[in-house]
Design a protein around this motif. Sequence first.
Motif, PDB file in Angstrom:
ATOM      1  N   SER A   1       0.852  -1.199   0.000  1.00 52.99           N
ATOM      2  CA  SER A   1       0.000   0.000   0.000  1.00 52.99           C
ATOM      3  C   SER A   1       0.878   1.236   0.000  1.00 52.99           C
ATOM      4  O   SER A   1       1.840   1.329   0.758  1.00 52.99           O
ATOM      5  CB  SER A   1      -0.904   0.018   1.239  1.00 52.99           C
TER       6      SER A   1
ATOM      7  N   GLU B   1      -0.940   8.059  -2.589  1.00 50.18           N
ATOM      8  CA  GLU B   1      -0.921   8.724  -3.895  1.00 50.18           C
ATOM      9  C   GLU B   1       0.187   9.767  -3.936  1.00 50.18           C
ATOM     10  O   GLU B   1       0.385  10.534  -2.981  1.00 50.18           O
ATOM     11  CB  GLU B   1      -2.282   9.387  -4.154  1.00 50.18           C
TER      12      GLU B   1
ATOM     13  N   SER C   1       6.118   3.866  -5.585  1.00 50.50           N
ATOM     14  CA  SER C   1       5.828   2.446  -5.346  1.00 50.50           C
ATOM     15  C   SER C   1       7.019   1.651  -5.841  1.00 50.50           C
ATOM     16  O   SER C   1       7.493   1.894  -6.958  1.00 50.50           O
ATOM     17  CB  SER C   1       4.583   1.991  -6.109  1.00 50.50           C
TER      18      SER C   1
ATOM     19  N   SER D   1       2.931   7.583  -7.834  1.00 53.59           N
ATOM     20  CA  SER D   1       1.874   6.582  -7.860  1.00 53.59           C
ATOM     21  C   SER D   1       0.509   7.261  -7.945  1.00 53.59           C
ATOM     22  O   SER D   1       0.281   8.321  -7.342  1.00 53.59           O
ATOM     23  CB  SER D   1       1.932   5.720  -6.587  1.00 53.59           C
TER      24      SER D   1
ATOM     25  N   SER E   1      -3.494   0.975  -8.979  1.00 57.00           N
ATOM     26  CA  SER E   1      -3.900  -0.122  -8.095  1.00 57.00           C
ATOM     27  C   SER E   1      -4.259  -1.340  -8.934  1.00 57.00           C
ATOM     28  O   SER E   1      -5.203  -1.300  -9.742  1.00 57.00           O
ATOM     29  CB  SER E   1      -5.092   0.299  -7.226  1.00 57.00           C
TER      30      SER E   1
ATOM     31  N   VAL F   1      -2.945   1.933  -4.211  1.00 58.92           N
ATOM     32  CA  VAL F   1      -2.535   3.327  -4.079  1.00 58.92           C
ATOM     33  C   VAL F   1      -3.674   4.088  -3.432  1.00 58.92           C
ATOM     34  O   VAL F   1      -4.782   4.157  -3.975  1.00 58.92           O
ATOM     35  CB  VAL F   1      -2.177   3.936  -5.448  1.00 58.92           C
TER      36      VAL F   1
END
Lengths: 114, 112
Positions: A12, A15, A19, A80, A85, A112
Motif C-alpha cells: 500500500s 498517492e 511504489s 503513484s 492499483s 494506491v
Amino acid sequence: DQQVKQNSPSLSVQEGRISILNCDYTNSMFDYFLWYKKYPAEGPTFLISISSIKDKNEDGRFTVFLNKSAKHLSLHIVPSQPGDSAVYFCAASARTSGTYKYIFGTGTRLKVLA
Amino acid sequence: DTAVSQTPKYLVTQMGNDKSIKCEQNLGHDTMYWYKQDSKKFLKIMFSYNNKELIINETVPNRFSPKSPDKAHLNLHINSLELGDSAVYFCASSQMSLDTQYFGPGTRLTVL
C-alpha cells in the motif's frame, strides 16, 4: 521449483509517493524480464521490459531496474496514482528448445491510497 | 475491438465432462499460448503454437489438447474434467516467440 519470486503479496502506497515492487529470480540463464499489470477480471497487460544487457529501462512514470549479480529486479512507479492499483506480475524468460518461455512470479497487489 | 478474446468467460461444469475454451486473436500474430493460473496465483504456461505448429508443451495431462485450426485461433479442449482443473485459463499471443505477449481476459473454469 519457483524460479521467479515476488515475496511481497501486497503493498500500500500513498498517492503521489513512489511504489517499489520487487522480484527475485534463481535461474542465471534468464535474459529478458518483463512486468505485467493485471486488473480484476482482466488478463495481464504488458507494462515494461528489460534485457539482461541493461540495468535500467524507463517509460514515463515506470522504471525497471535489473541487478544481475543479485538476481533481482524492481519496478518503480513515480508518482503513484490510484489507477495504478492492480496486481503486478514480473516474468522472466530464457531460451528453451529454440523459443522463449515466460516464467511468472505470483504477483504483488498494489493499492494506491488517495 | 478486442485484440485477444476468449469464450466463455465463465465455465461451470461437473467432474468427468469434456469442455472447450476458444481463443481468437486479431493482431496478426504468429504465436499463441495457453496459461493456467491456479488458486495459488501461479501463472504457468501450458502450450504454445507458432503458425499452427506446437512449440511448447509443458507437463500437462493428456486430457488437455490444444487445437489450432489457423494461426488466429488456439482452442483448448479438456477431457474428463477433474476438480484440480478449476483455475483461470488465459490465452495470449505474440508476433514471434520472443516478443511481448498480449493476454486475453481469461476463462474461469469451475469443476464441481
